[in-house]
Design a protein around this motif. Structure first.
Motif, PDB file in Angstrom:
ATOM      1  N   MET A 136      44.783  -0.237 -62.422  1.00 33.14           N
ATOM      2  CA  MET A 136      44.850   0.041 -60.985  1.00 33.14           C
ATOM      3  C   MET A 136      45.246   1.497 -60.772  1.00 33.14           C
ATOM      4  SD  MET A 136      47.177  -1.779 -58.025  1.00 33.14           S
ATOM      5  CE  MET A 136      48.668  -0.985 -58.615  1.00 33.14           C
ATOM      6  N   VAL A 137      44.561   2.156 -59.840  1.00 30.90           N
ATOM      7  CA  VAL A 137      44.795   3.561 -59.544  1.00 30.90           C
ATOM      8  C   VAL A 137      44.913   3.717 -58.033  1.00 30.90           C
ATOM      9  CG1 VAL A 137      43.971   5.920 -59.824  1.00 30.90           C
ATOM     10  CG2 VAL A 137      43.457   4.214 -61.575  1.00 30.90           C
ATOM     11  N   MET A 138      45.915   4.492 -57.609  1.00 32.22           N
ATOM     12  CA  MET A 138      46.084   4.826 -56.191  1.00 32.22           C
ATOM     13  C   MET A 138      45.559   6.237 -55.948  1.00 32.22           C
ATOM     14  SD  MET A 138      47.379   2.109 -54.832  1.00 32.22           S
ATOM     15  CE  MET A 138      47.942   2.697 -53.229  1.00 32.22           C
ATOM     16  N   VAL A 139      44.634   6.386 -54.994  1.00 33.58           N
ATOM     17  CA  VAL A 139      44.021   7.676 -54.692  1.00 33.58           C
ATOM     18  C   VAL A 139      44.355   8.053 -53.240  1.00 33.58           C
ATOM     19  CG1 VAL A 139      41.874   8.998 -54.621  1.00 33.58           C
ATOM     20  CG2 VAL A 139      42.150   7.119 -56.284  1.00 33.58           C
ATOM     21  N   PRO A 140      45.212   9.051 -53.023  1.00 41.35           N
ATOM     22  CA  PRO A 140      45.518   9.472 -51.643  1.00 41.35           C
ATOM     23  C   PRO A 140      44.362  10.315 -51.070  1.00 41.35           C
ATOM     24  CG  PRO A 140      46.747  10.808 -53.184  1.00 41.35           C
ATOM     25  CD  PRO A 140      46.039   9.783 -54.016  1.00 41.35           C
ATOM     26  N   PHE A 141      44.181  10.251 -49.770  1.00 45.64           N
ATOM     27  CA  PHE A 141      43.125  11.030 -49.112  1.00 45.64           C
ATOM     28  C   PHE A 141      43.637  11.496 -47.758  1.00 45.64           C
ATOM     29  CE2 PHE A 141      42.538   6.757 -47.517  1.00 45.64           C
ATOM     30  CZ  PHE A 141      42.257   6.937 -46.174  1.00 45.64           C
ATOM     31  N   GLN A 153      43.359   2.006 -52.990  1.00 44.28           N
ATOM     32  CA  GLN A 153      43.784   1.314 -54.219  1.00 44.28           C
ATOM     33  C   GLN A 153      42.535   0.783 -54.911  1.00 44.28           C
ATOM     34  OE1 GLN A 153      47.120  -1.594 -54.173  1.00 44.28           O
ATOM     35  NE2 GLN A 153      45.593  -3.019 -55.020  1.00 44.28           N
ATOM     36  N   ILE A 154      42.266   1.319 -56.114  1.00 41.63           N
ATOM     37  CA  ILE A 154      41.067   0.935 -56.866  1.00 41.63           C
ATOM     38  C   ILE A 154      41.520   0.195 -58.123  1.00 41.63           C
ATOM     39  CG2 ILE A 154      38.986   1.753 -58.025  1.00 41.63           C
ATOM     40  CD1 ILE A 154      39.082   4.211 -56.226  1.00 41.63           C
ATOM     41  N   THR A 155      40.947  -0.963 -58.356  1.00 42.99           N
ATOM     42  CA  THR A 155      41.314  -1.811 -59.498  1.00 42.99           C
ATOM     43  C   THR A 155      40.079  -2.057 -60.360  1.00 42.99           C
ATOM     44  OG1 THR A 155      43.024  -2.896 -58.187  1.00 42.99           O
ATOM     45  CG2 THR A 155      42.344  -3.984 -60.225  1.00 42.99           C
ATOM     46  N   PHE A 156      40.222  -1.730 -61.673  1.00 46.81           N
ATOM     47  CA  PHE A 156      39.179  -2.022 -62.670  1.00 46.81           C
ATOM     48  C   PHE A 156      39.651  -3.197 -63.512  1.00 46.81           C
ATOM     49  CE2 PHE A 156      38.804   2.435 -61.658  1.00 46.81           C
ATOM     50  CZ  PHE A 156      37.440   2.662 -61.567  1.00 46.81           C
ATOM     51  N   ALA A 168      38.289  -2.194 -54.265  1.00 44.46           N
ATOM     52  CA  ALA A 168      38.949  -1.069 -53.593  1.00 44.46           C
ATOM     53  C   ALA A 168      39.454  -1.518 -52.240  1.00 44.46           C
ATOM     54  CB  ALA A 168      37.992   0.106 -53.453  1.00 44.46           C
ATOM     55  N   VAL A 169      40.718  -1.206 -51.976  1.00 40.97           N
ATOM     56  CA  VAL A 169      41.362  -1.539 -50.707  1.00 40.97           C
ATOM     57  C   VAL A 169      41.885  -0.236 -50.109  1.00 40.97           C
ATOM     58  CG1 VAL A 169      43.154  -2.875 -49.554  1.00 40.97           C
ATOM     59  CG2 VAL A 169      42.003  -3.813 -51.578  1.00 40.97           C
ATOM     60  N   VAL A 170      41.652  -0.038 -48.811  1.00 44.03           N
ATOM     61  CA  VAL A 170      42.047   1.191 -48.125  1.00 44.03           C
ATOM     62  C   VAL A 170      43.274   0.901 -47.263  1.00 44.03           C
ATOM     63  CG1 VAL A 170      41.316   3.058 -46.606  1.00 44.03           C
ATOM     64  CG2 VAL A 170      39.639   1.944 -48.102  1.00 44.03           C
ATOM     65  N   GLY A 176      49.372  -0.093 -43.601  1.00 47.56           N
ATOM     66  CA  GLY A 176      48.604  -1.309 -43.392  1.00 47.56           C
ATOM     67  C   GLY A 176      47.160  -1.132 -43.811  1.00 47.56           C
ATOM     68  N   LEU A 177      46.429  -2.262 -43.894  1.00 48.94           N
ATOM     69  CA  LEU A 177      45.019  -2.215 -44.266  1.00 48.94           C
ATOM     70  C   LEU A 177      44.235  -1.439 -43.216  1.00 48.94           C
ATOM     71  CD1 LEU A 177      44.426  -5.857 -45.548  1.00 48.94           C
ATOM     72  CD2 LEU A 177      44.739  -3.777 -46.903  1.00 48.94           C
ATOM     73  N   MET A 178      43.267  -0.691 -43.685  1.00 47.92           N
ATOM     74  CA  MET A 178      42.471   0.181 -42.826  1.00 47.92           C
ATOM     75  C   MET A 178      40.999  -0.134 -43.029  1.00 47.92           C
ATOM     76  SD  MET A 178      42.589   4.333 -42.771  1.00 47.92           S
ATOM     77  CE  MET A 178      41.693   5.309 -41.577  1.00 47.92           C
ATOM     78  N   SER A 179      40.285  -0.279 -41.950  1.00 50.85           N
ATOM     79  CA  SER A 179      38.846  -0.569 -42.015  1.00 50.85           C
ATOM     80  C   SER A 179      38.072   0.728 -41.851  1.00 50.85           C
ATOM     81  CB  SER A 179      38.442  -1.564 -40.917  1.00 50.85           C
ATOM     82  OG  SER A 179      37.047  -1.796 -40.981  1.00 50.85           O
ATOM     83  N   ILE A 180      37.191   0.992 -42.806  1.00 47.34           N
ATOM     84  CA  ILE A 180      36.368   2.210 -42.766  1.00 47.34           C
ATOM     85  C   ILE A 180      34.904   1.794 -42.935  1.00 47.34           C
ATOM     86  CG2 ILE A 180      38.219   3.668 -43.657  1.00 47.34           C
ATOM     87  CD1 ILE A 180      36.853   3.581 -46.391  1.00 47.34           C
ATOM     88  N   PRO A 181      33.988   2.609 -42.474  1.00 51.09           N
ATOM     89  CA  PRO A 181      32.578   2.229 -42.562  1.00 51.09           C
ATOM     90  C   PRO A 181      31.981   2.361 -43.963  1.00 51.09           C
ATOM     91  CG  PRO A 181      32.802   4.341 -41.466  1.00 51.09           C
ATOM     92  CD  PRO A 181      34.185   3.801 -41.643  1.00 51.09           C
TER      93      PRO A 181
END
Length: 248
Positions: A136-141, A153-156, A168-170, A176-181
Motif C-alpha cells: 500500500m502506498v499513499m500519494v499526496p496531491f 491510497q493505492i494498494t497492490f 485506489a481510494v481518494v 474523508g472519501l472524495m469522488s473524482i471523475p
C-alpha cells in the motif's frame, strides 16, 4: 572418535606390557648343575679331604661364580616398570571415558539441532509468511484549487512480480472519501527502462480498481498518478513503489 581410538591404542599397548611382565617373572634363571669330581684317597691322606672314611668317589659341588647370588631374583619381586604401566593404563582408560562422554554429548546436541540449510529455509519461509500480502502506498496531491488537495491510497495485491490487483481510494483535505471523475495510474521501471505500464483503473463507484496488472520485474517502480478533479483541473504526481520478487 579418532582421538578416542588413538587413546584406546595406547591402552592396548599398556595392557600388553602388563600381560608380558608376569610371563617374564615366571621363567626361572638357569643355575649350574652340581658335578661329580673324582678324588684319590691314599695312605696318609687327611680324613678331611674325603667325604667318607670308606673311600671312593664323592660328589663335590663347584664353588658358585662370583655375583651369582646377586643375579638370582628374590621370590615375589616385581619389575619396576609394572607400576608405571599400570599408571599409564589408568590414565589412558580415564581419558577414553572422558572423551566418550564428550562424543556422546556432541552427538546428542547435533541430533537435536536443525541442519543449517533447513534452518535457513525455515527462517525464509517464516519471514515470507509474516510478510504483508499487499503493498500500500499513499500519494499526496494538490491541484492548486480550493479543496483540490488530498491523498490517493493505492494498494497492490500481492505486490509481487506477476499478476496483481490494484485498488485506489481518494481522500480529500478533510480526510474523508472524495469522488473524482478520473484517476489514471502508470508504472515505469527506470533501471530497466521498462514502461510505462497502464493500470487501466476503472471507476467502481467510490474507488478505482484494476483486476489484473502484470508486473514483469521486481524492484523499484515509479508510479505516475494523475488525479483529475474537473475537465481542466488535474495534477500528476510521481511516487516510487517496491515490488517484491515471486517466492521460490
Amino acid at each position: 572418535m579418532v582421538v578416542v581410538l588413538m587413546v584406546a591404542s595406547f591402552s592396548r599397548q599398556w595392557t600388553a606390557q602388563l600381560v608380558h611382565e608376569p610371563l617374564a617373572e615366571a621363567l626361572p634363571e638357569a643355575s649350574p648343575a652340581p658335578a661329580r669330581v673324582a678324588q684319590a684317597v691314599g695312605v696318609g691322606a687327611s680324613s678331611t679331604s674325603v667325604g667318607t672314611a670308606g673311600g671312593g668317589d664323592s660328589a663335590v659341588e663347584p664353588p658358585a661364580p662370583p655375583g651369582a647370588a646377586e643375579n638370582t631374583p628374590s621370590p615375589g619381586a616385581s619389575p619396576q616398570g609394572s607400576d608405571g604401566y599400570r599408571r599409564s593404563l589408568r590414565r589412558s582408560v580415564a581419558a577414553e571415558a572422558v572423551l566418550g562422554v564428550v562424543v556422546l554429548a556432541i552427538t546428542t546436541l547435533l541430533t537435536g539441532t536443525q541442519p543449517s540449510r533447513a534452518a535457513v529455509e525455515t527462517a525464509a519461509a517464516t519471514a515470507e509468511a509474516q510478510a504483508p500480502t499487499a503493498r500500500m502506498v499513499m500519494v499526496p496531491f494538490d491541484t492548486g484549487i480550493p479543496n483540490g488537495n488530498g491523498k490517493v491510497q493505492i494498494t497492490f495485491a500481492p505486490g509481487r512480480v506477476g499478476d496483481n490487483t490494484v485498488e485506489a481510494v481518494v481522500y480529500g483535505a478533510d480526510g474523508g472519501l472524495m469522488s473524482i471523475p478520473e484517476l489514471r495510474l502508470t508504472l515505469t521501471h527506470r533501471a530497466q527502462q521498462l514502461g510505462p505500464l497502464d493500470a487501466k483503473l476503472v471507476d467502481r463507484q467510490g474507488y478505482f480498481a484494476a483486476d489484473r496488472l502484470r508486473i514483469p520485474l521486481s524492484g523499484a517502480w515509479t508510479m505516475n498518478v494523475t488525479v483529475r478533479l474537473t475537465d481542466v483541473d488535474q495534477v500528476t504526481v510521481a511516487k516510487d513503489v517496491t515490488i517484491r520478487p515471486t517466492p521460490a
